[in-house]
Scaffold this motif. Sequence first.
Motif, short mmCIF file in Angstrom:
data_model
loop_
_atom_site.label_atom_id
_atom_site.label_comp_id
_atom_site.label_asym_id
_atom_site.label_seq_id
_atom_site.Cartn_x
_atom_site.Cartn_y
_atom_site.Cartn_z
N SER A 198 0.96 -1.22 -0.16
CA SER A 198 0.26 -0.01 -0.15
C SER A 198 0.89 1.35 -0.09
O SER A 198 0.57 2.34 -0.43
CB SER A 198 -1.02 -0.14 1.27
OG SER A 198 -1.76 -0.95 1.02
N GLU A 209 -2.81 -5.92 -0.15
CA GLU A 209 -3.25 -4.71 0.79
C GLU A 209 -3.61 -5.37 2.32
O GLU A 209 -4.09 -6.52 2.06
CB GLU A 209 -4.51 -4.35 0.31
CG GLU A 209 -4.61 -3.50 -0.99
CD GLU A 209 -5.66 -3.04 -1.72
OE1 GLU A 209 -6.73 -3.29 -1.15
OE2 GLU A 209 -5.71 -2.30 -2.69
N ARG A 248 -6.24 -4.55 5.39
CA ARG A 248 -7.49 -3.99 5.66
C ARG A 248 -7.93 -4.18 7.23
O ARG A 248 -7.32 -5.16 7.87
CB ARG A 248 -8.54 -4.32 4.72
CG ARG A 248 -8.09 -4.07 3.32
CD ARG A 248 -9.35 -4.13 2.37
NE ARG A 248 -8.99 -3.83 1.08
CZ ARG A 248 -9.63 -4.25 0.01
NH1 ARG A 248 -10.70 -4.97 0.36
NH2 ARG A 248 -9.15 -3.77 -1.11
N TRP A 269 -14.58 -1.72 6.01
CA TRP A 269 -13.03 -2.35 5.83
C TRP A 269 -12.31 -0.94 5.45
O TRP A 269 -12.61 -0.54 4.21
CB TRP A 269 -12.84 -3.48 4.95
CG TRP A 269 -13.21 -4.81 5.69
CD1 TRP A 269 -14.75 -5.30 5.34
CD2 TRP A 269 -12.71 -5.52 6.71
NE1 TRP A 269 -14.76 -6.42 6.04
CE2 TRP A 269 -13.61 -6.65 6.72
CE3 TRP A 269 -11.53 -5.62 7.32
CZ2 TRP A 269 -13.30 -7.70 7.75
CZ3 TRP A 269 -11.13 -6.48 8.18
CH2 TRP A 269 -12.32 -7.68 8.34
N GLU A 277 -8.47 0.32 4.66
CA GLU A 277 -6.88 0.10 4.25
C GLU A 277 -5.89 0.58 5.22
O GLU A 277 -5.89 1.73 5.82
CB GLU A 277 -6.47 0.54 2.73
CG GLU A 277 -5.45 0.03 2.28
CD GLU A 277 -4.97 0.39 0.84
OE1 GLU A 277 -3.99 0.18 0.41
OE2 GLU A 277 -5.88 0.94 0.12
#
Length: 120
Positions: free
Chosen positions: A42, A99, A101, A112, A114
Amino acid sequence: MEIFSKELKDTDVRVRFSFPTHCLEHLDFAGNNFVDLRVKDSRGELRVIRCLKRNGDYEKPVLSKGWLKFVADYGLGVGDKAVLLREDDHSLGSQFRIEARRRIVLFGGEAWGEVTRATY
């Protein structure tokens, strides 16, 4: 394209991360029982995470080498979620995006969000 999404269990955050066997169709093992996945996180950083599959009739895949560093860097715990997506980034040399979450509860509703860095 999403390859998998899974809520993390205790083993996933302490030892290794297992995911559904049907996801193997998206990975190229080139005759080996492991492949080093080049994934963008991310933050836009390149990570190498090893994916192993068992030999035999039941080829359950797991993420091992590099996985626990990802868990630690993002401060992940049981109940958080990991998502692996197919996404080519030629400048970075990655084929996937990963990712993290975390469940967020706002005004009685759940969503959700990130995770972009560890929160302690």
